[in-house]
Motif scaffolding. Sequence first.
Motif, PDB file in Angstrom:
ATOM      1  N   ASN A  82      -5.590   1.143  -1.463  1.00  0.00           N
ATOM      2  CA  ASN A  82      -6.096   1.153  -2.829  1.00  0.00           C
ATOM      3  C   ASN A  82      -7.579   0.816  -2.955  1.00  0.00           C
ATOM      4  O   ASN A  82      -8.243   1.292  -3.885  1.00  0.00           O
ATOM      5  N   LYS A  87      -2.535   6.114   0.545  1.00  0.00           N
ATOM      6  CA  LYS A  87      -3.962   5.819   0.632  1.00  0.00           C
ATOM      7  C   LYS A  87      -4.205   4.365   0.243  1.00  0.00           C
ATOM      8  O   LYS A  87      -3.763   3.932  -0.823  1.00  0.00           O
ATOM      9  N   GLU A 119      -1.832   3.502  -5.740  1.00  0.00           N
ATOM     10  CA  GLU A 119      -0.700   3.986  -4.970  1.00  0.00           C
ATOM     11  C   GLU A 119       0.094   2.788  -4.465  1.00  0.00           C
ATOM     12  O   GLU A 119      -0.437   1.697  -4.330  1.00  0.00           O
ATOM     13  N   GLU A 139       0.826  -1.204   0.000  1.00  0.00           N
ATOM     14  CA  GLU A 139       0.000   0.000   0.000  1.00  0.00           C
ATOM     15  C   GLU A 139       0.863   1.258   0.000  1.00  0.00           C
ATOM     16  O   GLU A 139       1.976   1.289   0.542  1.00  0.00           O
ATOM     17  N   GLY A 140       0.319   2.321  -0.624  1.00  0.00           N
ATOM     18  CA  GLY A 140       0.930   3.632  -0.560  1.00  0.00           C
ATOM     19  C   GLY A 140       0.303   4.433   0.576  1.00  0.00           C
ATOM     20  O   GLY A 140      -0.135   3.888   1.590  1.00  0.00           O
ATOM     21  N   LEU A 142      -9.109   4.052  -2.410  1.00  0.00           N
ATOM     22  CA  LEU A 142      -8.969   4.840  -3.638  1.00  0.00           C
ATOM     23  C   LEU A 142     -10.057   4.483  -4.641  1.00  0.00           C
ATOM     24  O   LEU A 142     -10.683   5.374  -5.240  1.00  0.00           O
TER      25      LEU A 142
END
Length: 240
Positions: free
Chosen positions: A121, A119, A216, A116-117, A124
Amino acid sequence: MATGPKIAFVAAAGLGKRMRPLTATAPKPLIEVKGKSLIDYGLDTLAAAGVTSAVVNVHYFPDLLEIHLAKRNMPQIVISDERDQRLETGGGVKKALDQLGKEPFFYLNSDSFWIEGVKPNFQLLAETWDPEKMDCLLLLASTVKAAGFHERGDFSIEPDGRLKRREESVIAPFAYAGAAIINPRIFDETPNGPFSMNVVFDRALADGRLFGAQMEGIWIHVGTPEAIAEAEYAIDNSLS
């Protein structure tokens, strides 16, 4: 924060031919990366997104998958049995529509996972989803940033978020990351029996209702036994 679907379909009935010899004795969703099965990476991510029920289709080594999934509490697992005939990705969803209900649902390939980034996903996807103009919203990964992905990609994104398929002999900037939000109405008048999700995606594309959201973080593509080491390296680097 947008509220996403509470139910998901997890595609787990594939034969995993490219993962042989590992899939000679187990289904691909149970192949492990850093001691954790591929399907559990996906189910854990769905649970973190608030999904309470996941419909999982089974065909290849179905008993092994059912035994493994019976150990989970969240999300609640509902089995869609394809022992008699593997229906491919699209046909598998169509068979499970009665279990999925009439509202949009998350779709996830059981071998698809990511780091994960900022946020998450699935959040998102939920925030990008617009039922007024979308039938399918696909999570897309940059082909140059994905771990273990060495192919030509699948889509480009128009300025308004609509998707365009890769043309022959062209490298596309984005790969479909195996996760989406799907409106079940897109399966109306689809064929009975086996068919690919690409039938559904192409129908939405033709209607101008196929959209994408750029993920992300880092998508991890585990398509061959050799890709496991690359996946584990990506995870280790994310922790350092």
